[in-house]
Enzyme design. Structure first.
Site: not given
Ligand SMILES: Cc1c(C=O)c(-c2nnc3c4c(C[n+]5cc6c(C)n(C)c(C)c6c(Cl)n5)n(C)c(C)c4cnn23)c(C)n1C
Length: 330
Positions: A35, A219
């Site tokens: 992430d 992201d």
């Protein structure tokens, strides 16, 4: 040093990707969601209540001869979708795709929210944001990338996510076989700790390109793309039957509707997200109403280029000083 590991979609709409990692001695293998939008490395563990574990692999520090408790250190994190977890901290040997870090901070979960319990194929998260975002207290910890950086051939990692196929996270090198043409690099604002960059504009379908700055974060931990309302309404105006549904929490449309592509700019380069990535998924199995992969960022305070956009490119996260981000076609 270099490393390379697979990024495997966890379901048939690429809602998230997991990558195998090994922790401790003897090695324990877990599947983590890498992430770039956060900077904690946390795992389901022997400290996670059994009632909150539903098939996830767990890390048991007491079965690792190299694990050491980080006395008095705790962590607690809440993500953009409201999911949360918290716990304590060990350091242990940690390996991703052949790249090892000896004393990586591994945050063990003592509590996870219900959405993590239900995400049975995600055993934890590996943050690739800047270490300033790490939540460990009283002393914040470094990400795997920050710990590995000095030993990497080049201080970079690259992201090659694919639609319904295994992609890769590479560390320390840029694989020319994974992209075509040139890589367009743009500056990154590391405050407060995301990979924040500015896109040069957008186009809907075959429409004209609108040159405007769109500042947002790259992201890998977010499934969809969240952009300013003006852009998103311009897109769905081209989709018959599309509505912004309060009930479903975003733009939905008849799955039979034809969707335009969405093009975004990075410098002079242009990246086109295929319609198939934006016709994201039926709002419920078998439903003829589909949820859009492009949604409004109003209320978020931030624009997010999530997996729907990242799948359309080969992205270089350059951790040099100053950091930059590079986008290439593939
Ligand atoms: C501001 C923001 C986000 C920022 O990040 C965000 C978001 N978007 N995908 C994810 C996340 C994911 C990816 N993810 C999303 C999923 C959704 C929407 N559903 C229904 C399932 C079953 C999911 C799974 Cl398994 N995995 N994961 C694993 C975590 C911890 C996320 C946290 N937030 N998140 C949303 C929905 N919003 C509004």
């Amino acid at each position: 040093d270099t490393g390379s590991a697979a990024a495997v979609p966890i379901d048939d709409v690429d809602i998230a990707y997991v990558t195998p990692v090994t922790i401790g001695t003897p090695p324990q293998t877990l599947q983590l969601d890498f992430d770039t939008g956060s900077s904690d490395l946390w795992v389901f563990s022997s400290h996670t209540p059994a009632s909150q574990v539903r098939g996830q692999e767990i890390y048991s520090p007491n079965k690792s001869s190299t694990a050491k408790l980080l006395e008095g250190h705790t962590w607690s994190i809440t993500y953009g979708d409201g999911s949360a977890s918290r716990g304590n901290v060990y350091v242990d040997n940690f390996t991703v795709g052949g790249l090892s870090v000896a004393q990586q901070a591994v945050q063990t979960a003592q509590q996870v929210s219900s959405s993590f319990t239900s995400e049975t194929n995600i055993d934890g998260l590996l943050g690739l944001g800047f270490s300033t975002l790490n939540t460990v207290s009283p002393k914040s910890q470094l990400t795997f990338f920050d710990n590995a950086k000095a030993s990497l051939d080049s201080p970079v990692f690259t992201v090659d996510l694919k639609a319904q196929a295994a992609g890769t996270y590479d560390f320390g090198f840029i694989d020319k076989a994974k992209y075509t043409g040139e890589i367009t690099y743009v500056p990154v604002n590391t405050n407060p700790g995301y990979w924040t960059f500015t896109s040069s504009g957008y186009a809907v379908g075959s429409g004209s390109f609108s040159s405007q700055s769109i500042t947002g974060i790259a992201d890998t931990g977010t499934s969809l793309v969240y952009l300013p309302t003006a852009i998103v309404t311009a897109y769905y105006r081209q989709v018959s039957g599309a509505t912004n549904s309060r009930n479903y929490g975003g733009y939905v449309f008849p799955c039979s509707s034809a969707l335009p592509t969405f093009t975004f700019g990075v410098g002079d380069a242009r990246f086109t997200i295929p319609s198939s990535y934006i016709s994201y998924s039926p709002i419920a199995p078998g439903s003829s109403t589909c949820f859009g992969g492009l949604q409004s960022s109003s209320g978020l305070g931030i624009n997010i280029w999530g997996d729907v956009a990242l799948k359309a490119a080969f992205v270089v996260f350059n951790g040099a000083n100053p950091p930059t981000i590079g986008w290439a076609k593939k």
